[in-house]
Design an enzyme around this catalytic site. Structure first.
Site, mmCIF file in Angstrom:
data_model
loop_
_atom_site.group_PDB
_atom_site.id
_atom_site.type_symbol
_atom_site.label_atom_id
_atom_site.label_comp_id
_atom_site.label_asym_id
_atom_site.label_seq_id
_atom_site.Cartn_x
_atom_site.Cartn_y
_atom_site.Cartn_z
ATOM 1 N N THR A 52 -2.769 6.295 -4.414
ATOM 2 C CA THR A 52 -1.852 6.999 -3.665
ATOM 3 C C THR A 52 -0.559 6.599 -4.740
ATOM 4 O O THR A 52 0.129 7.728 -4.967
ATOM 5 C CB THR A 52 -1.555 6.539 -2.257
ATOM 6 O OG1 THR A 52 -1.301 5.246 -2.005
ATOM 7 C CG2 THR A 52 -2.266 7.086 -1.258
ATOM 8 N N THR A 53 -0.363 5.153 -5.127
ATOM 9 C CA THR A 53 0.778 5.151 -5.666
ATOM 10 C C THR A 53 0.561 5.617 -6.991
ATOM 11 O O THR A 53 1.638 6.277 -7.631
ATOM 12 C CB THR A 53 0.947 3.509 -5.910
ATOM 13 O OG1 THR A 53 0.678 2.863 -4.587
ATOM 14 C CG2 THR A 53 2.273 2.871 -6.411
ATOM 15 N N ASP A 82 0.829 -1.277 0.072
ATOM 16 C CA ASP A 82 -0.167 0.100 0.016
ATOM 17 C C ASP A 82 0.791 1.283 0.045
ATOM 18 O O ASP A 82 1.782 1.628 1.028
ATOM 19 C CB ASP A 82 -0.760 -0.109 1.224
ATOM 20 C CG ASP A 82 -1.903 0.890 1.083
ATOM 21 O OD1 ASP A 82 -3.140 0.856 0.778
ATOM 22 O OD2 ASP A 82 -1.934 2.140 1.411
ATOM 23 N N ASP A 140 -9.403 1.025 1.990
ATOM 24 C CA ASP A 140 -9.351 1.325 0.791
ATOM 25 C C ASP A 140 -10.742 0.982 -0.082
ATOM 26 O O ASP A 140 -11.016 1.747 -0.803
ATOM 27 C CB ASP A 140 -8.307 0.512 -0.037
ATOM 28 C CG ASP A 140 -6.953 1.493 0.359
ATOM 29 O OD1 ASP A 140 -6.859 1.820 1.150
ATOM 30 O OD2 ASP A 140 -5.730 1.011 -0.531
#
Ligand SMILES: Nc1ncnc2c1ncn2[C@@H]1O[C@H](COP(=O)(O)OP(=O)(O)OP(=O)(O)O)[C@@H](O)[C@H]1O
Ligand SMILES: [Mg+2]
Length: 526
Positions: A94-95, A61, A389
């Protein structure tokens, strides 16, 4: 004398100018993206995080990894903030946000190195970002609240890249039910996700996870003689030590006769009896206390058939307050009927070695808990992050009701249309719009690379496949390693997630390109 102010910098202050300043910042930011690039997508790798105490967490994550990096560089920290902001506003992506921002910055740096001034780059990027948001609005698929399959597919897509992927069918159904429970008509479902309380409990496997109508808290009753089940419970939620106050100093009490001892004990008892009377008179059947309850008082309560839990954490009593619709009371003498909450049932249960209290049939029907079960603590913690998430993605979709296809599909289509738009623009801005288009392809490229597939070949294939508007959802499925219509395959994401990625990426580049000097105080990290 001229009017130009003279800025005198303290001795030791370092000044880095123009091109060098931008390069320094961008290099630091790109380095952050590199640390998490390999975690993107279903075939992404995990990272092992070791904290200062030597505790190990294994996760893929992006938000979790970045939270745990100890970063002193200011520019690098700005990149981490991009991740934080999408985590807060969307709960996923996010990534991708970090990879896309880094690509935008990198491409801008290349233009700067070709002697293009930052101004047209900033302008071109702004044009491209606005256009991309327009394109998404035009091509995203609208869904209704009853499109259960699409909601579940979005949940599964978010899970594809997580450890809980093998259980994605199970968890997508459970998460959808949970979100439907708290869903709001006014578009505020996302803000209410925290009302879904995830409680980690021991169990054989994650598959035993249950959705419970009500609120769980990991606390046992303070006295074993208290009832295990209370029906139609009036509940007092308080923040008050239920004990006789100890004197501040070690006082010596001189007692010269047995009657004095009795007097003293009676006095102590009187205080406790007064507390008890307050609860009894109001018909309270359950006490939730964030402070202590003494053994003696626990025994008094038990005798009256009143149950209680003590030292309840702030986050726990807050969700209980919401669920049973009670008001937190500090001063017991002011406790009134209006402050009390209600639950049809309060139950005390033992799960494994731990004791839990469950409030169900609450005044607020929207309170719901997910009892996340599994063997190892580490597995439960990772599953909790992923589940959060998933809940966020579903909730966001409830509020926005538009989806796009993942697996790179949306990015290939955005790159294609943004490139076409670049042709309508002249001057240096055209180069910038093209650079923006190129940055979109960084996501599919990374998904392909992380799956160990041929990057250039497949990217070319994907580009070629997007011929007509009907091809807009053609992407790669790196689970089956096939190219096809990812919307039909159920690889979907909230359109709002991509919007956010575009906005945060372009805001960050704008900010960084405007910086032409870094002035760092003596001894500070650049
Ligand atoms: N079957 C699949 N094939 C290819 N890509 C997929 C598939 N399922 C999901 N993806 C893609 O994986 C990407 C998401 O990966 P991941 O969850 O690792 O990163 P993130 O969502 O950007 O960040 P994080 O989840 O760490 O906050 C999305 O682009 C999504 O479309
Ligand atoms: Mg994700």
């Amino acid at each position: 004398m001229s009017n130009v102010p003279i800025i005198i910098l303290k001795e030791g202050t370092e000044e880095t100018r123009e091109r060098e300043a931008r390069k320094q910042n961008i290099t630091a930011m790109v380095a952050i993206a590199e640390t998490i690039r390999s975690t993107l997508g279903p075939k992404g790798m995990s990272k092992m995080l070791v904290d200062s105490l030597g505790d190990v967490t294994i996760t893929s994550d992006g938000a979790e990894i970045l939270k745990n990096l100890d970063i002193e560089n200011i520019a690098a920290n700005m990149m981490v903030n991009v991740a934080k902001s999408i985590d807060e506003d969307i709960g996923d992506g996010t990534t991708s946000a970090v990879i896309f921002s880094a690509a935008l910055l990198n491409n801008a740096l290349e233009l700067i190195e070709q002697d293009i001034h930052p101004k047209p780059i900033i302008h071109g990027y702004k044009l491209a970002a606005d256009k991309a948001l327009e394109i998404i609005k035009e091509i995203a698929e609208k869904i209704s609240r009853d499109d259960n399959e699409v909601f579940k597919n979005a949940a599964k897509t978010a899970m594809n890249a997580k450890d809980i992927a093998p259980l994605k069918d199970f968890f997508s159904g459970l998460a959808l039910k949970a979100v439907k429970h708290i869903a709001e008509e006014d578009g505020n479902t996302f803000a209410k996700v925290s009302n879904i309380k995830i409680v980690k409990a021991p169990g054989k496997s994650l598959k035993d996870t249950e959705l419970i109508n009500g609120v769980y808290t990991q606390k046992g009753k303070v006295n074993t003689m208290m009832p295990d089940l209370i029906k139609d419970a009036k509940i007092a939620v308080i923040r008050r030590k239920l004990d006789v106050k100890k004197t501040e100093f070690d006082a010596q009490i001189r007692i010269s006769s047995p009657t004095d001892i009795q007097k003293f004990l009676n006095q102590e008892d009187k205080i406790l009896q007064d507390y008890l009377k307050i609860f009894k008179d109001l018909g309270v059947k359950m006490i939730v206390n964030s402070s202590d309850i003494s053994e003696k008082f626990g025994a008094y309560l038990a005798k009256e058939g009143i149950a209680g839990i003590k030292n309840v954490s702030e986050s726990d009593y807050k969700s209980i307050l919401k669920a049973v619709d009670a008001k937190l009371v500090d001063d017991l003498t002011s406790l009134s009927e209006n402050d009390l909450g209600f639950a049809e049932k309060v139950q005390f249960e033992k799960l494994g070695d731990d004791e839990y209290t469950l409030f169900s049939g609450c005044k607020n029907p929207k309170s719901v808990s997910i009892l996340l079960k599994g063997g190892l603590d580490k597995i439960l913690s990772t599953a909790e992050v992923s589940l959060n998430d998933v809940l966020s993605v579903i909730a966001k979709l409830f509020d926005t009701k538009t989806v796009v296809a993942g697996g790179g599909a949306i990015y290939i289509e955005l790159a294609k249309r943004t490139r076409a738009y670049a042709n309508e623009i002249s001057g240096k801005e055209q180069l910038a719009v093209n650079a923006f288009a190129l940055a979109f392809e960084e996501i599919p490229k990374t998904l392909i690379r992380n799956a160990g597939l041929e990057e250039i070949e497949l990217l070319t294939e994907l580009r070629a496949a997007h011929r007509t508007p009907d091809d807009k959802w053609i992407g790669i499925d790196t689970i089956t390693n096939t190219i096809g219509d990812n919307f039909k395959k159920g690889i979907v994401e909230p359109a709002e997630l991509i919007n956010h990625i575009i906005k945060s990426g372009s805001e960050l580049t704008n900010l960084i390109l405007r910086v032409d000097r870094i002035i760092s105080a003596k001894g500070s990290m650049p």
